[in-house]
Design a protein around this motif. Structure first.
Motif: not given
Length: 236
Positions: A199, A201-205, A207, A211, A234-235
């Protein structure tokens, strides 16, 4: 295919587990790799003429000196990737002093000793790349992980000092700070904790390995990125 960057050898600590084991297969496509391990042998993990596994106690300066002496012929133009790490959780009020010492030995002292041992070769070659692997747990803080976070934040101060001291010799020192990935500790967490972390992580995924490898390649090729901390989270 990975891009050849002109390095001669990659020294990868913590090659037998966690992040080190995940990026090993990609690194051997770039250059010769010396994978350092202590408790778990790694020769069986990968078959490549570019790979050599070496047992070293990274908390012991004598063990590191022996490693350098025995491999001095191939230790030229070094990229040093510090992945060796330990994590012992516990609320600070209950945290054992012995656990603190063990944690700092692996997460900080080992990094210091191995870097110190290889720096003279880098200075002589007029080239070197030092990459420290840290964690968002240092910046964010986490319940039960205060000592771990402290050890990871300390790497940033160490790296920036090295960057200023050795830039004139063509040596760079940078930190990559990792978030949550598809492998490692995330997979042993409860479903509730996993959901809470996702929750954030902005992309909800999560790494993936590429990467981390892409960032290492970038730092190997970059002579003007020095003393930096690059977040791969992931932000968060």
């Amino acid at each position: 295919m990975p891009v050849k960057v002109g390095c001669e050898v990659i020294v990868l600590s913590g090659a037998s587990g966690g992040v080190g084991r995940q990026i090993l297969a990609s690194l051997v496509e770039v250059d010769k790799v010396i994978g350092i391990y202590n408790n778990h042998a790694i020769e069986h993990q990968i078959e490549s003429l570019n790979f050599t596994g070496v047992k070293v106690d990274l908390t012991c300066s004598l063990s590191i000196s022996e490693f350098i002496k025995n491999n001095q012929k191939i230790l030229q133009n070094i990229t040093l990737v510090h992945c060796a790490a330990a994590k012992t959780d516990g609320l600070l009020i209950n945290y054992k002093e012995s656990d603190w010492v063990d944690l700092m030995d692996i997460n900080l002292k080992a990094n210091f000793l191995l870097t110190k041992g290889l720096l003279p070769i880098m200075v002589k070659n007029g080239w070197g790349r030092i990459i420290h692997v840290s964690s968002v747990a240092g910046q964010q803080g986490a319940i039960g992980a205060a000592p771990y976070g402290a050890s990871k934040m300390a790497l940033i101060g160490l790296s920036r000092g090295i960057a200023k001291e050795y830039a004139k010799f063509g040596i760079t020192s940078n930190v990559i700070e990792l978030g949550y990935f598809e492998f490692g500790l995330f997979n042993v967490l409860s479903d509730l904790v996993k959901a809470q972390l996702l929750e954030q992580i902005p992309s909800k995924k999560l790494g993936n390995t590429k990467n981390i490898f892409n960032c290492i390649q970038f730092l190997m090729q970059s002579d003007y990125v020095n003393g930096s901390t690059i977040n791969i989270d992931g932000g968060i």
